[in-house]
Design a protein around this motif. Structure first.
Motif, PDB file in Angstrom:
ATOM      1  N   VAL A  60       3.121  11.568  34.789  1.00  0.00           N
ATOM      2  CA  VAL A  60       3.523  10.414  35.629  1.00  0.00           C
ATOM      3  C   VAL A  60       4.825  10.834  36.384  1.00  0.00           C
ATOM      4  O   VAL A  60       5.768  11.451  35.881  1.00  0.00           O
ATOM      5  CB  VAL A  60       4.272   9.234  34.702  1.00  0.00           C
ATOM      6  N   VAL A  61       4.718  10.752  37.731  1.00  0.00           N
ATOM      7  CA  VAL A  61       5.856  11.204  38.533  1.00  0.00           C
ATOM      8  C   VAL A  61       6.566   9.999  39.267  1.00  0.00           C
ATOM      9  O   VAL A  61       5.726   9.263  39.941  1.00  0.00           O
ATOM     10  CB  VAL A  61       5.134  12.142  39.568  1.00  0.00           C
ATOM     11  N   ARG A  62       7.817   9.865  39.046  1.00  0.00           N
ATOM     12  CA  ARG A  62       8.389   8.683  39.698  1.00  0.00           C
ATOM     13  C   ARG A  62       9.032   9.284  40.979  1.00  0.00           C
ATOM     14  O   ARG A  62       9.906  10.331  40.881  1.00  0.00           O
ATOM     15  CB  ARG A  62       9.691   8.153  38.642  1.00  0.00           C
ATOM     16  N   GLU A  63       8.741   8.619  41.988  1.00  0.00           N
ATOM     17  CA  GLU A  63       9.030   9.221  43.230  1.00  0.00           C
ATOM     18  C   GLU A  63       9.514   7.985  44.399  1.00  0.00           C
ATOM     19  O   GLU A  63       8.875   7.172  44.588  1.00  0.00           O
ATOM     20  CB  GLU A  63       7.854   9.745  44.038  1.00  0.00           C
ATOM     21  N   LYS A 145      10.941   7.196  24.775  1.00  0.00           N
ATOM     22  CA  LYS A 145      10.951   6.024  25.397  1.00  0.00           C
ATOM     23  C   LYS A 145      10.309   5.864  26.853  1.00  0.00           C
ATOM     24  O   LYS A 145       9.715   4.959  27.261  1.00  0.00           O
ATOM     25  CB  LYS A 145      12.445   5.447  25.328  1.00  0.00           C
ATOM     26  N   THR A 146      10.919   6.736  27.591  1.00  0.00           N
ATOM     27  CA  THR A 146      10.272   6.740  28.839  1.00  0.00           C
ATOM     28  C   THR A 146       9.117   7.462  29.174  1.00  0.00           C
ATOM     29  O   THR A 146       9.014   8.823  29.069  1.00  0.00           O
ATOM     30  CB  THR A 146      11.321   7.542  30.178  1.00  0.00           C
ATOM     31  N   VAL A 147       7.980   6.895  29.615  1.00  0.00           N
ATOM     32  CA  VAL A 147       6.588   7.490  29.546  1.00  0.00           C
ATOM     33  C   VAL A 147       6.576   8.426  30.769  1.00  0.00           C
ATOM     34  O   VAL A 147       6.973   8.056  31.957  1.00  0.00           O
ATOM     35  CB  VAL A 147       5.728   6.352  29.822  1.00  0.00           C
ATOM     36  N   ASP A 148       6.146   9.791  30.353  1.00  0.00           N
ATOM     37  CA  ASP A 148       6.058  10.736  31.389  1.00  0.00           C
ATOM     38  C   ASP A 148       4.790  11.284  31.497  1.00  0.00           C
ATOM     39  O   ASP A 148       4.448  12.096  32.175  1.00  0.00           O
ATOM     40  CB  ASP A 148       7.259  11.808  31.304  1.00  0.00           C
ATOM     41  N   MET A 149       3.944  10.978  30.639  1.00  0.00           N
ATOM     42  CA  MET A 149       2.479  11.729  30.572  1.00  0.00           C
ATOM     43  C   MET A 149       1.588  10.447  30.031  1.00  0.00           C
ATOM     44  O   MET A 149       1.969   9.698  29.116  1.00  0.00           O
ATOM     45  CB  MET A 149       2.478  12.886  29.805  1.00  0.00           C
ATOM     46  N   LEU A 150       0.307  10.511  30.358  1.00  0.00           N
ATOM     47  CA  LEU A 150      -0.510   9.421  29.928  1.00  0.00           C
ATOM     48  C   LEU A 150      -1.878  10.553  29.291  1.00  0.00           C
ATOM     49  O   LEU A 150      -2.338  11.422  29.838  1.00  0.00           O
ATOM     50  CB  LEU A 150      -1.341   8.918  30.889  1.00  0.00           C
TER      51      LEU A 150
END
Length: 165
Positions: A60-63, A145-150
């Motif tokens: 998951v990339v937050r951009e 807490k903060t989802v960074d992969m699925l």
């Protein structure tokens, strides 16, 4: 699975009937600690070699206030179902025509709500063998807490062949 696993605070879909979905779901739940999501480091692929070809892993990339999804792994079995490998590609590069919004919504819901997401999709590519796929996506978070992969599992629904008369 350990008896200390509490029932989840989110609904478990009735379609989660395949033992492979149930097994991975319970495995993921067992890796929660102190109410926190497991991270990628808590998942050991050696624990489930029988599922590896059906798994995918998405970063998951937050951009700029937007979520993007980068496929880090696309299992060999699902590569065979879809006819191509998604490894090393962005979701928007590989989504079949007309599917991007739905898939992006599912992955975003899993990410933002930090809970599993399960759905069934009809095949959008020509397939003589498969009618649909069922998908389970599980959130992972390095910080709990903060989802960074699925972590996803895909199982195909076979097309029913016309009966021979």
């Amino acid at each position: 699975m350990p008896s200390e696993i509490r029932e989840p605070a989110y609904p478990v879909p009735g379609d989660l009937d395949d033992e492979r979905f149930r097994w991975l779901f319970d495995y993921w739940r067992a890796r929660h600690r102190d109410g926190k999501l497991p991270g990628r480091e808590h998942i050991d692929p050696l624990d489930f070699p029988q599922l590896l070809g059906r798994l995918y892993l998405v970063e998951v990339v937050r951009e700029g206030g937007r979520l993007r999804f980068w496929f880090r792994l696309w299992g060999s079995r699902i590569r065979g179902i879809f006819g191509h490998d998604h490894t090393g590609h962005w979701l928007e590069e590989i989504a079949a025509p007309g599917t991007l919004a739905d898939i992006e919504a599912a992955l975003s819901a899993c990410t933002l709500e930090a809970r599993p997401f399960f759905w069934r999709r009809p095949m959008m590519v020509e397939s003589a063998e498969y009618a649909a796929t069922r998908r389970l996506v599980l959130p992972l978070a390095a910080d709990g807490k903060t989802v960074d992969m699925l972590l996803g599992l895909i199982i195909e629904d076979w097309r029913e062949l016309p009966s021979q008369m």
